[in-house]
Design an enzyme around this catalytic site. Structure first.
Site, PDB file in Angstrom:
ATOM      1  CE  LYS A   8     -11.427  12.182  29.402  1.00 31.95           C
ATOM      2  NZ  LYS A   8     -12.333  12.668  28.351  1.00 31.95           N
ATOM      3  NE  ARG A  13     -16.372  13.134  31.114  1.00 30.73           N
ATOM      4  CZ  ARG A  13     -16.992  14.176  31.648  1.00 30.73           C
ATOM      5  NH1 ARG A  13     -16.404  14.886  32.595  1.00 30.73           N
ATOM      6  NH2 ARG A  13     -18.206  14.518  31.235  1.00 30.73           N
ATOM      7  N   GLY A  50     -14.314   5.779  24.245  1.00 33.27           N
ATOM      8  CA  GLY A  50     -15.390   4.850  24.571  1.00 33.27           C
ATOM      9  C   GLY A  50     -14.950   3.516  25.125  1.00 33.27           C
ATOM     10  CG  MET A  98     -10.595   2.404  29.547  1.00 36.15           C
ATOM     11  SD  MET A  98      -8.979   2.978  30.125  1.00 36.15           S
ATOM     12  CE  MET A  98      -8.689   4.396  29.064  1.00 36.15           C
ATOM     13  NE  ARG A 127     -10.559  12.553  22.585  1.00 31.41           N
ATOM     14  CZ  ARG A 127     -11.185  11.534  23.158  1.00 31.41           C
ATOM     15  NH1 ARG A 127     -10.685  10.958  24.233  1.00 31.41           N
ATOM     16  NH2 ARG A 127     -12.325  11.079  22.674  1.00 31.41           N
ATOM     17  CG  HIS A 148      -0.732 -18.885  -1.924  1.00 27.85           C
ATOM     18  ND1 HIS A 148      -1.936 -18.757  -2.588  1.00 27.85           N
ATOM     19  CD2 HIS A 148       0.221 -18.861  -2.883  1.00 27.85           C
ATOM     20  CE1 HIS A 148      -1.717 -18.676  -3.886  1.00 27.85           C
ATOM     21  NE2 HIS A 148      -0.406 -18.738  -4.093  1.00 27.85           N
ATOM     22  NE  ARG A 155      11.826 -16.039  -5.877  1.00 30.93           N
ATOM     23  CZ  ARG A 155      10.853 -16.045  -4.960  1.00 30.93           C
ATOM     24  NH1 ARG A 155      11.122 -15.652  -3.731  1.00 30.93           N
ATOM     25  NH2 ARG A 155       9.635 -16.437  -5.284  1.00 30.93           N
ATOM     26  CB  SER A 176      17.198  -9.002  -2.375  1.00 28.94           C
ATOM     27  OG  SER A 176      15.859  -8.621  -2.100  1.00 28.94           O
ATOM     28  N   GLY A 205      15.057 -11.937   1.877  1.00 28.63           N
ATOM     29  CA  GLY A 205      13.721 -12.544   1.814  1.00 28.63           C
ATOM     30  C   GLY A 205      13.260 -12.833   3.233  1.00 28.63           C
ATOM     31  CB  THR A 206      12.233 -10.548   5.936  1.00 23.73           C
ATOM     32  OG1 THR A 206      11.292  -9.815   5.148  1.00 23.73           O
ATOM     33  CG2 THR A 206      13.547  -9.794   5.989  1.00 23.73           C
ATOM     34  CG  ASP A 245      11.167 -18.695   2.710  1.00 23.25           C
ATOM     35  OD1 ASP A 245      10.028 -18.852   3.195  1.00 23.25           O
ATOM     36  OD2 ASP A 245      11.493 -19.132   1.590  1.00 23.25           O
ATOM     37  CB  CYS A 275      12.320  -8.662  -2.015  1.00 21.94           C
ATOM     38  SG  CYS A 275      13.122 -10.256  -1.775  1.00 21.94           S
ATOM     39  CE1 TYR A 284      15.354  -3.733  -3.255  1.00 25.38           C
ATOM     40  CE2 TYR A 284      17.640  -3.071  -3.616  1.00 25.38           C
ATOM     41  CZ  TYR A 284      16.652  -4.045  -3.651  1.00 25.38           C
ATOM     42  OH  TYR A 284      16.945  -5.316  -4.073  1.00 25.38           O
TER      43      TYR A 284
END
Length: 912
Positions: A26, A96, A105, A107, A340, A457, A625, A792, A794-795, A797, A859, A879
């Protein structure tokens, strides 16, 4: 000595839009407009860093800041030709908030500051409008009392409403000056009662108390929640903007309003907004009176309207983005109070970005950077018609796990969901879901669970299916026996029975009792296709694949632009109703021969599945897999079996039939086979299944399982290839911790491939690689890459095993960890780049050193999260793979990552 206060007004300013970190959005906008010579009431901005100083100084404004502010006030008084506290020509101020990032809205604001008994009388005399003066005084005491003195607004409203009733008026505007004086007197009594001090008559004290209140509102609960939701840092603070008041409530030639230079809902290039005649700004935004469309202002005040259109058009060209502006007209003279970059919906964001490129205002790169992945997500799922939400009752808010809107009748079991789905839309409601529920999830329009997080899950599967899903709705109590759930709303307990309609918003996490109307997102607009083509242009060779297990999902993925399948979870195929008995038979087999007999029956089913995937992905790679979950997941729950075995001798014929049907066992064989089934389940029971007998460990113990799956893959590949389809199978071995485990499984895969190719007289190019999800595999990636042709990550686990954190149990303390800033974000939703990410990068670098051509992807669920995708691009992955419905988001995030990596800062969005 650092500067704390920045003045603006009279065609000059101490700062500009480049000082947004210091002045806030602002303040930077006011400075820029003032320097451009626009009609902006003069004022000054107290810098954002003073907000932090306020808190470190025991919620006191430092004296040095006060001294600077007083000097700026003198300059302001000179510019306006008025004086704060004068009883003949009083200067009134607004205070303000204004952080670097817009927090609409969230603050505090205070208007009409500087009024006291004497200045109000002076204002009345100078304006010739006593009612106007005392209305301003009433408003100021009310706002100051709530914001600076922490007195509940309801107490002021009660006094105000009592006076309206006593004077027998309906409209606020019908109150006389004498009525307002009486209200002011009662307000003062309230303040004395609540604070034990009289309302202050000192304008300077009013000013610094108000500035402190604005800074204090940085940490109010709604502001904290908003920052967390929008990922705005807590340490940037807010500025306090002190500005000379102009009045839209002086009569019929005055007014106030807010607007946008384009429609923020659709992106259409129209002048959009609302205004009120004879009102102050709070009246427009607070809903005290019904605003009018801004187009009607032209008939009321034509000159001011024309000037407003010209100024806002110029502002949009200057900032090169849609502007959100506020204005006041005082006696026909226009004043700009704010500009803004405007908030907008996903559809509007895409349309505005594309239109501005075509109008020559921005580049394609800037257009890509201006659309947030979350905004693009809105384009891909049904949404509620907000008008119909008034007809339903909100019962709870959980964790938004999979976006979109859904309406359906409640079913409390997967089986019942399947039955009910034949007669209409169904909403599956469970305490938590398991793989056994997959058929119910498949037919459900939406999924609601009482526990679980964004990586539970229910969440993972729902996103893969594109089903709206809300998880972790801990306020509901589910009684599956009675087939009801309850929720406390206010003082009422609402009971929802099976068969009742529920509406669920997977984007916001809101759940309603009743039928809200849904609308399909509009993907037909040419802007969407054009925008997505630009994302592909700039992400270059970085690929986006999809996690898909069945041909239907693969076709959806291709429609959304996926360039292959990065993860096919073969176990999901086993849960189908026609296959589960053979899977159970395989598990219960007492020897290898019996096991192979069961696997022989599964082989043609798996082959057909893989053939369908290869056809859908003609010319694109398909990563399959091998079996990953522990075998007990395919069997009945141990606890349920124990109960039924114990009850079996005591139930009647009807009860025995129910038990027999439940486990697909003949009634005559129950006495023998039910305990045997329990015994096998007991044998397979593990204290920590996630780290137990699963993944490649199953293949080592039961090599015939890997053999059957490899045969199904290659027979399907040959079958489809003979029909002219280009197939690119990639066989992925899960959960390895050592190269020896991988090589054991690879030998089986390679042997079976040669057998199939020799018999078919046809060779198909394929690769064998592994899923990196155990820290040891990442740490020994150089050795693994000597044998594996692709990695690949498996983030899901890998995050669990690296952080020692269960994604299912983490939700019990998730809120505390995020509130205390121990975690910046949910590590199962946003990749932990500092820890897990470091391990990933080490593995990529080590793997590529050992095998320069190593294909590398991800993946896990992180493959569809924007910042995680950008990290993958940065460290050189080939990828990412994500659920089909998140493919467009990954394409956008990859393009944004490429643009950021290019280092061409001129192409990154410049915001006001």
């Amino acid at each position: 000595m650092s500067k704390n206060v920045y003045s603006f007004g009279g065609g000059t300013a101490d700062g500009d839009s480049k000082l947004k970190d210091t002045l806030g959005g602002k303040g930077a906008g006011l400075a820029e407009m003032s320097s451009a010579g626009l009609p902006v009431p003069a004022g000054f901005t107290i810098a954002t860093h003073v907000c932090n100083s306020y808190f470190t100084s025991g919620k006191q404004i430092p004296e040095a800041v006060k001294a600077e502010a007083k000097k700026a006030l003198v300059k302001l008084e000179k510019e306006m030709g008025q004086k704060l506290g004068s009883n003949t020509n009083p200067l009134l101020l607004s205070v303000r908030s204004g952080a670097k990032f817009s927090m609409p809205g969230m603050m505090n604001t205070i208007l009409n500051l500087g009024l006291n008994d004497e200045t109000t009388a002076g204002l009345a005399k100078r304006s010739g409008n006593e009612r106007f003066a005392y209305d301003c005084y009433r408003r100021f005491i009310q706002m100051f009392g709530e914001v600076a003195l922490d007195i509940e607004m309801e107490k002021f409203d009660h006094i105000f409403d009592e006076r309206k009733a006593k004077s027998k008026v309906k409209s606020d505007a019908d109150l006389t000056a004498d009525d307002l004086k009486a209200i002011i007197a009662d307000y003062k009594k309230l303040i004395l009662k609540e604070t034990k001090k009289p309302f202050t008559q000192d304008p300077l004290e009013q000013l610094f108390l108000s500035v402190g209140a604005v800074f204090g509102s940085w940490w109010n609960p709604k502001a904290c929640y908003y920052r967390q939701m929008e990922k705005i840092p807590d340490d940037i603070g807010t500025a306090a903007n002190v500005q000379a008041m102009v009045f839209g409530n002086l009569g019929d030639t005055s007014g106030t309003g807010v607007g946008f230079t384009r429609d923020p809902g659709t992106g259409e290039k129209v002048f959009y907004g609302e205004f009120l005649i004879n009102a102050q700004g709070e009246d427009v935004v607070a809903g005290i009176r019904t605003p009018r469309p801004i187009s009607e202002l032209e008939a009321e005040l034509p000159e001011a309207y024309a000037q407003l259109v010209q100024i806002t058009t110029d502002l949009e060209k200057h900032y090169r983005d849609m502007q959100d502006f506020e204005f006041t007209i005082q006696d026909k003279k226009l004043y700009m109070l704010q500009t803004r970059n405007g908030k907008r919906t996903g559809p509007a964001a895409v349309r505005i970005a594309v239109d501005m490129v075509e109008e020559g205002m921005i580049t394609k790169q800037e257009a890509i950077m201006r659309v947030a992945p979350a905004q693009l997500d809105q384009l891909l799922h049904p949404v509620f018609d907000t008008k119909t939400l008034n007809d339903v009752v909100k019962v709870t808010t959980g964790i938004s796990a999979s976006p979109g809107a859904a309406v359906g009748r409640v079913a409390f079991s997967a089986e019942q969901a399947v039955v009910m789905a034949a007669h209409g839309p169904v909403m599956l409601v469970r305490k938590e879901t398991t793989p056994d529920d997959i058929h119910g999830m498949d037919v459900a329009k939406g999924i609601l669970t009482a526990i679980g997080g964004k990586s539970s899950h229910a969440a993972v599967v729902a996103r893969g299916m594109g089903r709206p899903c809300v998880v972790g709705a801990g306020e509901i109590r589910i009684d599956e026996k009675k087939k009801v759930f309850t929720a406390v709303v206010g003082t009422k307990t609402i009971t929802v029975k099976e068969g009742d309609f529920v509406s669920l918003d997977g984007t916001t996490g809101d759940v309603y009792l009743g039928q809200a109307k849904t609308m399909e997102p509009n993907l037909s607009h040419s802007s969407v296709g054009k925008f997505m083509s630009w994302t592909d242009e700039f992400r270059g060779k970085f690929g986006v694949r999809a996690n898909a297990d069945i041909p239907r999902d693969a076709k959806v993925a291709r429609a959304f632009g996926a360039e292959g399948i990065g993860l096919c979870r073969t176990e999901h195929m086993f849960f189908a109703e026609d296959r589960l008995p053979f899977v159970v038979a395989m598990i219960l087999a007492k020897d290898e021969k019996s096991r192979r007999e069961a696997l022989k029956k599964l082989l043609p089913m798996q082959r057909a599945d893989f053939a369908g995937l290869f056809k859908a992905m003609d010319g694109f790679p398909v990563v399959i897999r091998t079996l990953d979950p522990p075998l007990h997941e395919f069997l009945p729950k141990r606890e349920n079996l124990m109960v039924d075995v114990a009850l079996l001798p005591y139930v009647d014929a009807k009860g025995k039939k129910e038990i027999a049907n439940r486990y697909n066992i003949a009634v005559k064989d129950l006495k023998k086979e039910l305990p045997a089934l329990l015994h096998r389940v007991e044998e397979l029971h593990e204290f920590n299944p996630m780290l137990g007998h699963r993944g490649c460990r199953l293949g080592v113990t039961y090599p015939e399982i890997t053999e059957m799956q490899a045969r199904a893959i290659f027979e399907a590949a040959v079958q489809v290839a003979k029909k002219g389809v280009k197939v690119l199978p990639e066989v992925m071995i899960p959960l390895i911790g050592s190269v020896e485990e991988f090589e054991h499984q690879k030998k089986i895969v390679v042997r079976v491939a040669e057998e199939v190719f020799t018999k078919a007289g046809l060779n198909v190019h394929y690769m064998v690689g592994t899923m990196i999800e155990i820290p040891r595999a990442a740490l020994t990636a150089d050795r693994v890459a000597g044998s594996a042709e692709f990695f690949s990550f498996g983030t899901n686990d890998l995050t669990q095993t690296t952080m020692g954190l269960s994604r299912d149990d983490y939700t019990a303390f998730q809120k505390e960890y995020e509130r205390e800033k121990i975690f910046k974000a949910d590590p199962f939703a946003v990749l932990d780049q500092e820890g897990v990410g470091k391990l990933v990068k080490m593995a990529v670098d080590a793997g590529r050193k050992a095998r320069p051509g190593l294909e590398v992807g991800i993946c896990g669920e992180h493959g569809g999260e924007a910042s995680s995708v950008q990290f993958c691009h940065k460290i050189g992955m080939d990828y990412v793979s994500c659920s089909p419905y998140r493919v467009p988001i990954a394409r956008l995030a990859a393009a944004q990552g490429a643009i950021l990596a290019s280092g061409d800062d001129s192409q990154v969005n410049r915001t006001a």
